[in-house]
Design an enzyme around this catalytic site. Structure first.
Site, PDB file in Angstrom:
ATOM      1  N   ASN A  56       9.281  14.900  -3.021  1.00  0.00           N
ATOM      2  CA  ASN A  56       8.454  14.627  -1.845  1.00  0.00           C
ATOM      3  C   ASN A  56       9.373  14.685  -0.637  1.00  0.00           C
ATOM      4  OD1 ASN A  56       6.844  13.652   0.157  1.00  0.00           O
ATOM      5  ND2 ASN A  56       6.182  11.819  -0.958  1.00  0.00           N
TER       6      ASN A  56
ATOM      7  N   ARG B  25       5.130  17.677  -3.606  1.00  0.00           N
ATOM      8  CA  ARG B  25       4.005  17.133  -2.855  1.00  0.00           C
ATOM      9  C   ARG B  25       3.865  17.942  -1.578  1.00  0.00           C
ATOM     10  NH1 ARG B  25       3.629  12.448   1.353  1.00  0.00           N
ATOM     11  NH2 ARG B  25       1.383  12.489   1.602  1.00  0.00           N
TER      12      ARG B  25
ATOM     13  N   HIS C  38      -4.379  11.701   0.968  1.00  0.00           N
ATOM     14  CA  HIS C  38      -4.159  10.687  -0.079  1.00  0.00           C
ATOM     15  C   HIS C  38      -4.892  11.065  -1.366  1.00  0.00           C
ATOM     16  CE1 HIS C  38      -3.490   7.195   3.017  1.00  0.00           C
ATOM     17  NE2 HIS C  38      -2.338   7.768   2.680  1.00  0.00           N
TER      18      HIS C  38
ATOM     19  N   HIS D 125      -7.226   3.135  -0.551  1.00  0.00           N
ATOM     20  CA  HIS D 125      -5.768   3.252  -0.507  1.00  0.00           C
ATOM     21  C   HIS D 125      -5.307   2.660   0.815  1.00  0.00           C
ATOM     22  CE1 HIS D 125      -1.791   5.211  -1.207  1.00  0.00           C
ATOM     23  NE2 HIS D 125      -1.742   4.941   0.078  1.00  0.00           N
ATOM     24  N   LEU D 126      -4.698   1.463   0.758  1.00  0.00           N
ATOM     25  CA  LEU D 126      -4.333   0.751   1.970  1.00  0.00           C
ATOM     26  C   LEU D 126      -2.825   0.574   2.016  1.00  0.00           C
ATOM     27  CD1 LEU D 126      -7.020  -2.086   1.554  1.00  0.00           C
ATOM     28  CD2 LEU D 126      -7.334   0.160   2.612  1.00  0.00           C
TER      29      LEU D 126
ATOM     30  N   GLY E 114      -0.383   4.213   5.870  1.00  0.00           N
ATOM     31  CA  GLY E 114      -1.553   5.063   6.111  1.00  0.00           C
ATOM     32  C   GLY E 114      -2.655   4.506   5.218  1.00  0.00           C
TER      33      GLY E 114
ATOM     34  N   ARG F  44      -1.815   4.109  13.449  1.00  0.00           N
ATOM     35  CA  ARG F  44      -2.855   5.102  13.774  1.00  0.00           C
ATOM     36  C   ARG F  44      -4.158   4.393  14.106  1.00  0.00           C
ATOM     37  NH1 ARG F  44      -1.963   8.282   8.400  1.00  0.00           N
ATOM     38  NH2 ARG F  44       0.176   8.977   8.681  1.00  0.00           N
TER      39      ARG F  44
ATOM     40  N   GLY G 245       0.347  -0.394  -0.552  1.00  0.00           N
ATOM     41  CA  GLY G 245       1.130  -1.609  -0.252  1.00  0.00           C
ATOM     42  C   GLY G 245       0.256  -2.795   0.111  1.00  0.00           C
TER      43      GLY G 245
ATOM     44  N   GLU H 164       1.750   7.967  -7.337  1.00  0.00           N
ATOM     45  CA  GLU H 164       1.559   9.368  -6.959  1.00  0.00           C
ATOM     46  C   GLU H 164       2.546  10.291  -7.672  1.00  0.00           C
ATOM     47  OE1 GLU H 164       0.116   9.371  -2.478  1.00  0.00           O
ATOM     48  OE2 GLU H 164       1.252   7.581  -2.974  1.00  0.00           O
TER      49      GLU H 164
HETATM   50  P1  AMP Z   1       2.747   1.517   1.681  1.00  0.00           P
HETATM   51  O1  AMP Z   1       2.655   2.496   2.816  1.00  0.00           O
HETATM   52  O2  AMP Z   1       1.757   1.777   0.586  1.00  0.00           O
HETATM   53  O3  AMP Z   1       4.147   1.274   1.193  1.00  0.00           O
HETATM   54  O4  AMP Z   1       2.275   0.099   2.308  1.00  0.00           O
HETATM   55  C1  AMP Z   1       2.930  -0.512   3.378  1.00  0.00           C
HETATM   56  C2  AMP Z   1       2.083  -1.646   3.900  1.00  0.00           C
HETATM   57  O5  AMP Z   1       1.867  -2.604   2.840  1.00  0.00           O
HETATM   58  C3  AMP Z   1       2.727  -2.419   5.042  1.00  0.00           C
HETATM   59  O6  AMP Z   1       1.767  -2.701   6.018  1.00  0.00           O
HETATM   60  C4  AMP Z   1       3.170  -3.681   4.355  1.00  0.00           C
HETATM   61  O7  AMP Z   1       3.234  -4.739   5.262  1.00  0.00           O
HETATM   62  C5  AMP Z   1       2.074  -3.900   3.358  1.00  0.00           C
HETATM   63  N1  AMP Z   1       2.496  -4.885   2.354  1.00  0.00           N
HETATM   64  C6  AMP Z   1       3.469  -4.809   1.432  1.00  0.00           C
HETATM   65  N2  AMP Z   1       3.584  -5.968   0.749  1.00  0.00           N
HETATM   66  C7  AMP Z   1       2.661  -6.814   1.264  1.00  0.00           C
HETATM   67  C8  AMP Z   1       2.274  -8.174   1.010  1.00  0.00           C
HETATM   68  N3  AMP Z   1       2.876  -8.886   0.054  1.00  0.00           N
HETATM   69  N4  AMP Z   1       1.271  -8.697   1.732  1.00  0.00           N
HETATM   70  C9  AMP Z   1       0.665  -7.995   2.703  1.00  0.00           C
HETATM   71  N5  AMP Z   1       0.984  -6.726   2.998  1.00  0.00           N
HETATM   72  C10 AMP Z   1       1.964  -6.132   2.299  1.00  0.00           C
END
Ligand code: AMP
Length: 766
Positions: free
Chosen positions: A177, A253, A342, A370-371, A374, A403, A493, A549
């Protein structure tokens, strides 16, 4: 039996091997295993994948299945000299029966790879197998009954969707990636898929660091090319490879596949060129993805390279879901439409959810959320993405870290005018300074916002609330889009770790049957496996499913590599006649009686191309809430359930909106009123727009390298070449080779009676 006795036995007693010389049989035995099973022991269990061909050397086997009433029925016996397991092996279906020893048995197990290399390369043996396959398949009740059995087998399979990376040959798969200043990689060994090696080189060109195996070290790395060297050195140091030459396949990717790529694609110069051309649609991502491809092709010249796109899962969006309310020419000339992103993650977590719930994937209505930094939401209707919140770019939909998500386009025009912003400045505003950061003024990171909100920071709380409110609205919208829901899945995340976000997003959705158990929700953070957080009385399952992924890209890469092998073996070139299916009705016996009178028998007037099916003299009227379609022909014989297949344009005339479905898959479909000479029937379900499909016999499937339920792309030859994606392969000994498409599509494409097509590629395997 001794080795030479087995060779004699295969030569003289097993029909399939009669033409084989001793050298070939020796080769076959080298890779195979002779083994003994005790009385009552199962050699093959219902629902398992076919990984070997069995030859019974001594003893007797019983083939049986448990029917719907729970009673075991014997389908047949296998005597010494007979082969078994060939159905699952060749069709890719799970085994539809238990094969159990009646006495102590000696069995030769020929693994998949050995079978492919020795048996399937012998034309006589292929002929014999295809005949056998046809005969055996006839013994299994096909079509309607078979669907139930296949569904049961799918849910009993420990790996129904291929995440164990089982392959015909061992592979070392590298997943790459390549981001603007990073290179993320994972190495999978198909012999040990759970034991992957991973790493990331970050901040390339500016204080770079290399994270791998839990360690982070500062490195000197000015370019992506140097990052590739660091990756290879790391994999060698970890003893995962001896040199770059060990890598057999590389999955890349790629963010944007445009309208061209509806499946993962094996990369050649033409594909690389097309990815480059899509830069106009993804100027930030595709150039750097392409750079990664070029570097990898130079570093691993002997490997097969495969592009796996973020957009392909959303290829099944219907036009009314992907078009914007702009002048049509922006779509036609500039490709402005919803593409969605995604896709790899939405596909992965929806498949995992189906596996976790032990339900057939193609029977579920799922909203995946997917949160992460992004964020996007997707409506997965019976295995197909039918809507998603990101659009032409990843800026649309939910608000995200930085965003904006959905904003009134008029507001953007207003801001641009007021602040004198050009395109680039506006782009930066909505992508880098908006979203959670924009509203809170504090951070784009959900963890920091949750902490700030807990400390009474009003705008942090407001940002979180806005995020969750938008998400809740999308969930509700997608329930409406799919006209139902079985599961909500959280990932990414935030989705995997924030119990607060999940709680707020589902709050008040009990009216849709969605309710979470707060204790389970709180405990469900940071797990490696899916967790069910639904309340005991929730009709809808709410799940937290960690996304993966890299594994999904590895799976898609492996499937593309195997497809490529089949293609280079010369499969897939058969000509497929096209048939246009006009609207029609299949009736249940009870409905025949209601519409045409008690005791009425359907009157066949002509045979249809598929054996056993016939057009009837009888016709019925379809009465929808808005209008009527008169004189729709009934097709026989009668079926267990009434099914009405209409064309796209008839939807509008009738005023109903049926989904695209496989024949027989009627759950959650709309109904209408049928009127016949003797009475009317009020259907509460049963109206579908039939999915494009190809009927074929097991022999056709074998020679084309296809299996039942594969979804393929078909090229139709003619004045201008047309490609139809999303075509479902259905295999049955009762079928004659033909592809069926909808009347409207045939008219739109100007397809006449004698058109033929051929398989271009396999899109997915259900
Ligand atoms: P990702 O892009 O999937 O790695 O997700 C990143 C997002 O997940 C960021 O906004 C982080 O703050 C959030 N995140 C990671 N761990 C936690 C947690 N324990 N509680 C709340 N948000 C989290």
């Amino acid at each position: 039996m001794q080795r030479n006795e087995i060779i004699d036995f295969l030569k003289n007693r097993v029909e399939l091997f009669r033409g084989f010389d001793t050298a070939r049989l020796e080769q076959l035995l080298d890779g195979s295993r002779a083994t003994t099973f005790e009385q009552s022991e199962a050699v093959i269990e219902f629902g398992s994948r076919g990984h070997f061909l069995g030859v019974l050397l001594d003893g007797e086997l019983s083939v049986s299945v448990v029917d719907d009433e729970g009673i075991r029925r014997e389908l047949g016996r296998i005597e010494a000299g007979r082969i078994f397991g060939e159905m699952a092996l060749m069709t890719g279906d799970r085994t539809m029966a238990d094969v159990v020893c009646l006495v102590r048995c000696e069995v030769l197990l020929i693994p998949d790879a050995v079978f492919m290399a020795t048996v399937m390369t012998t034309p006589d043996a292929v002929m014999q197998l295809s005949r056998l396959l046809t005969d055996r398949a006839k013994q299994v009740a096909y079509d309607q009954n078979r669907r139930g059995l296949a569904d049961r087998a799918e849910v009993q399979d420990a790996d129904p969707h291929g995440f164990a990376l089982q392959s015909r040959r061992p592979h070392l798969l590298l997943v790459v990636n390549c981001g603007s200043s990073s290179l993320k990689y994972s190495l999978f060994d198909t012999d040990r898929p759970a034991d992957r090696a991973e790493g990331i080189v970050e901040r390339i060109g500016d204080d770079a660091r290399h994270r791998t195996g839990g360690e982070t070290v500062s490195v000197s790395c000015a370019t992506h090319e140097e990052a590739f060297h660091l990756m290879v050195a790391d994999l060698i140091a970890k003893k995962r490879i001896r040199s770059a030459a060990d890598i057999t396949a590389v999955g890349h990717r790629v963010v944007h596949g445009g309208e061209q790529f509806s499946a993962a694609a094996v990369i050649d110069d033409a594909v690389a060129g097309q990815i480059g051309e899509l830069t106009a649609l993804a100027p930030l991502h595709n150039p750097v993805n392409l750079k990664g491809i070029e570097l990898a092709r130079a570093a691993f010249p002997a490997a097969v390279h495969v592009a796996v796109f973020d957009t392909t899962f959303h290829h099944t969006l219907p036009p009314y879901a992907y078009l914007y309310g702009l002048p049509y020419r922006y779509y036609e000339k500039r490709g402005v439409r919803r593409y969605g992103f995604h896709g790899t993650s939405h596909a992965y977590v929806s498949l995992r959810a189906a596996q976790f719930l032990k339900r057939p994937y193609n029977s579920l209505e799922i909203v995946t959320c997917h949160l992460g930094s992004g964020a996007s939401v997707c409506a997965v209707d019976h295995g197909r993405s039918v809507d998603t919140s990101m659009g032409f770019t990843p800026t649309a939909g939910l608000l995200m870290g930085t965003r904006s998500g959905d904003v009134d386009p008029g507001a953007l025009a207003f801001i641009a005018q007021q602040d004198n912003l050009d395109g680039a400045a506006l782009d930066s505003l909505v992508n880098r300074r908006s979203g959670l950061l924009g509203i809170s003024g504090i951070s784009n990171d959900m963890r920091e916002l949750e902490a700030a909100a807990a400390n009474g920071e009003h705008r942090a709380l407001l940002a979180i609330k806005t995020f969750c409110y938008t998400l809740r609205k999308y969930i509700g919208a997608y329930v409406a889009a799919m006209q139902g829901i079985d599961a909500v899945v959280f990932t990414g995340g935030i989705g995997e770790n924030s119990a607060g976000v999940r709680y707020l997003a589902c709050q008040g959705l009990a009216c849709m049957g969605i309710a979470i158990d707060e204790a389970k929700n709180k405990e469900a953070c940071g797990r490696a496996e899916p967790v069910d957080i639904s309340a005991a009385d929730s009709r809808v399952k709410v799940l937290v499913v960690p996304t993966d992924e890299s594994l999904m890209i590895a799976r898609d890469t492996l499937q593309a590599v195997e497809r490529e092998m089949a293609r280079t073996d010369g499969m897939g070139q058969a000509k497929i006649p096209l048939e246009v299916s006009a609207h029609h009705v299949h009736l249940s016996a009870a409905h025949v009686a209601l519409l045409f009178g008690e005791g009425h028998r359907l009157t066949p007037v002509s045979e249809l191309s598929q054996p056993g099916q016939f057009a009837c003299a009888e016709k019925v009227d379809l009465i929808g809430p808005k209008g009527t379609v008169k004189n729709v022909r009934v097709l026989g014989p009668d079926r267990a359930e009434t099914q009405v297949e209409i064309s796209m344009t008839e939807q509008f005339k009738l005023g109903i909106h049926p989904p695209i479905r496989e024949s027989g898959d009627l759950a959650g479909t709309p109904g209408l009123r049928l009127a016949g000479p003797a009475g009317t029937v009020e259907l509460d379900k049963g109206v579908i727009c039939a999915m494009r499909h190809i009927h074929m016999s097991p022999h056709d499937a074998l020679t084309m390298g296809l299996r039942d339920r594969y979804v393929v792309r078909v090229v139709v030859e003619g004045d201008r070449e047309l490609v139809f994606g999303d075509v479902m392969v259905r295999v049955s000994p009762a079928y004659r080779l033909a592809m069926h498409i909808d009347t409207d599509e045939a008219n739109a494409a100007g397809i006449g009676g004698d058109a033929v097509g051929h398989i271009e590629s396999i899109q997915s395997r259900a």
